[in-house]
Design a protein around this motif. Structure first.
Motif, PDB file in Angstrom:
ATOM      1  N   SER A  34      77.352  78.986 -11.824  1.00 22.32           N
ATOM      2  CA  SER A  34      76.666  79.958 -11.402  1.00 22.32           C
ATOM      3  C   SER A  34      77.341  80.863 -10.494  1.00 22.32           C
ATOM      4  N   VAL A  35      78.477  80.191 -10.064  1.00 20.65           N
ATOM      5  CA  VAL A  35      79.183  81.130  -9.071  1.00 20.65           C
ATOM      6  C   VAL A  35      80.920  81.145  -9.323  1.00 20.65           C
ATOM      7  N   LEU A  36      81.288  80.108  -9.877  1.00 25.13           N
ATOM      8  CA  LEU A  36      82.935  80.244 -10.241  1.00 25.13           C
ATOM      9  C   LEU A  36      83.256  81.391 -10.947  1.00 25.13           C
ATOM     10  N   PRO A  37      82.468  81.681 -12.118  1.00 24.60           N
ATOM     11  CA  PRO A  37      82.872  82.840 -13.019  1.00 24.60           C
ATOM     12  C   PRO A  37      82.636  84.109 -12.150  1.00 24.60           C
ATOM     13  N   ILE A  48      70.378  83.090 -10.834  1.00 28.73           N
ATOM     14  CA  ILE A  48      71.306  83.918  -9.976  1.00 28.73           C
ATOM     15  C   ILE A  48      71.286  82.845  -8.659  1.00 28.73           C
ATOM     16  N   ARG A  49      72.152  82.217  -8.606  1.00 27.56           N
ATOM     17  CA  ARG A  49      72.562  81.309  -7.381  1.00 27.56           C
ATOM     18  C   ARG A  49      73.787  81.570  -6.533  1.00 27.56           C
ATOM     19  N   ALA A  50      74.538  82.542  -6.990  1.00 24.05           N
ATOM     20  CA  ALA A  50      75.714  82.818  -6.388  1.00 24.05           C
ATOM     21  C   ALA A  50      75.494  83.573  -5.325  1.00 24.05           C
ATOM     22  N   HIS A  51      76.092  83.349  -4.081  1.00 21.82           N
ATOM     23  CA  HIS A  51      75.993  84.514  -2.952  1.00 21.82           C
ATOM     24  C   HIS A  51      77.450  84.726  -2.414  1.00 21.82           C
ATOM     25  N   VAL A  53      83.687  84.895   0.818  1.00 20.67           N
ATOM     26  CA  VAL A  53      83.348  83.548   0.886  1.00 20.67           C
ATOM     27  C   VAL A  53      82.423  83.391  -0.313  1.00 20.67           C
ATOM     28  N   ALA A  54      82.716  82.578  -1.635  1.00 20.98           N
ATOM     29  CA  ALA A  54      81.830  82.628  -2.724  1.00 20.98           C
ATOM     30  C   ALA A  54      80.864  81.188  -2.523  1.00 20.98           C
ATOM     31  N   CYS A  55      79.621  81.489  -2.517  1.00 22.68           N
ATOM     32  CA  CYS A  55      78.764  80.172  -2.331  1.00 22.68           C
ATOM     33  C   CYS A  55      77.846  80.278  -3.752  1.00 22.68           C
ATOM     34  N   VAL A 103      73.214  75.592   0.991  1.00 24.26           N
ATOM     35  CA  VAL A 103      74.323  76.527   0.443  1.00 24.26           C
ATOM     36  C   VAL A 103      75.731  75.858   0.378  1.00 24.26           C
ATOM     37  N   ARG A 104      76.359  75.817  -0.496  1.00 22.44           N
ATOM     38  CA  ARG A 104      77.842  75.175  -0.699  1.00 22.44           C
ATOM     39  C   ARG A 104      78.837  76.210  -1.022  1.00 22.44           C
ATOM     40  N   ILE A 105      80.009  75.965  -0.582  1.00 23.54           N
ATOM     41  CA  ILE A 105      81.028  76.919  -0.718  1.00 23.54           C
ATOM     42  C   ILE A 105      81.893  76.617  -1.904  1.00 23.54           C
ATOM     43  N   GLY A 106      82.154  77.643  -2.810  1.00 22.15           N
ATOM     44  CA  GLY A 106      82.855  77.270  -3.934  1.00 22.15           C
ATOM     45  C   GLY A 106      84.416  77.722  -4.027  1.00 22.15           C
ATOM     46  N   ALA A 107      84.405  78.862  -3.213  1.00 18.86           N
ATOM     47  CA  ALA A 107      85.818  79.342  -2.999  1.00 18.86           C
ATOM     48  C   ALA A 107      85.863  80.234  -1.855  1.00 18.86           C
ATOM     49  N   VAL A 108      87.044  80.565  -1.076  1.00 13.79           N
ATOM     50  CA  VAL A 108      87.167  81.595  -0.098  1.00 13.79           C
ATOM     51  C   VAL A 108      88.372  82.229  -0.658  1.00 13.79           C
TER      52      VAL A 108
END
Length: 231
Positions: free
Chosen positions: A156-159, A68-71, A136-138, A198-203
């Motif tokens: 781990s975050v985009l889905p 679980i890496r999504a935040h 903010v999906a990170c 932590v990197r941002i995938g989408a807002v």
């Protein structure tokens, strides 16, 4: 904020969670969930319970490597939203401003309107800071190399972000998948106090929709993008 209330530690256990979903099939949700720009209502408040429910469903999405890496950072403070909006507008104008003006000039010469998708993107850029909720999906990259294959990391975050969009659609809200702010990722990271890993995938700006219902998007010649056995 309700998201910090200990009683909401398990969003999927909230009472009557299913009763608040719109009565449509999964296929209807899939066919009518997309980036909404012009039809996000900046004036109507969004209750945090709906956001929490949607994030609860997001947590059920597939995750790369069973980790679980999504935040998700939920932004509702007016000042912070305004700052995000300023960054968004600046970056969008730098990337697309001249292109937009050229498209408008060419359309005017022909007696036509500029492409609607471009105008809707410009509308969101002008109003991003007014949207009631920014999600903010990170992804936490700690211990992972950013070289080579990153599919499982971003998987781990985009889905989860897409599941969030489906969930808010089913709860009667609308959202937009945006990546423009990644051009100002450092400024956004400082604003939101994100850890270095932590990197941002989408807002995902989220709001009540203006108008009623959504139709499937036009996807011309989609069959040409489906390949049998080999390309």
């Amino acid at each position: 904020m309700a998201l910090l209330d200990p009683s909401f530690s398990d969003p999927l256990s909230l009472p009557d969670i299913g009763r608040k979903l719109l009565p449509h099939t999964p296929f209807e949700a899939l066919a009518t969930t997309r980036t909404v720009r012009r039809r996000l209502d900046p004036e109507r408040p969004v209750d945090m319970e709906s956001i929490l429910r949607a994030l609860g469903y997001a947590g059920q999405a597939p995750t790369g490597g069973a980790s679980i890496r999504a935040h998700f950072v939920v932004v509702t403070d007016p000042g912070t939203r305004a700052e995000l909006g300023e960054h968004y507008r600046r970056v969008w104008n730098a990337r697309y401003g001249e292109f937009l003006e050229a498209a408008r000039s060419e359309a005017a010469r022909r007696g036509e309107k500029a492409p609607s998708d471009l105008e809707s993107a410009a509308h969101l850029a002008a109003n991003m800071g007014r949207m009631p909720v920014h999600v903010v999906a990170c992804v936490d990259t700690a211990g992972r190399s950013m070289d080579g294959n990153q599919a499982s990391l971003w998987g781990s975050v985009l889905p989860a972000a897409w599941s969030y969009m489906l969930a808010v659609r089913s709860l009667g809200l609308a959202s937009a998948w945006t990546t423009v702010l990644l051009d100002a990722e450092q400024e956004v990271a400082e604003l939101l106090e994100l850890p270095e890993s932590v990197r941002i995938g989408a807002v995902l700006p989220t709001a009540h929709p203006l108008g009623e219902g959504f139709r499937p998007a036009r996807r011309d010649n989609w069959a040409a993008h489906i390949h049998d056995e080999r390309w």
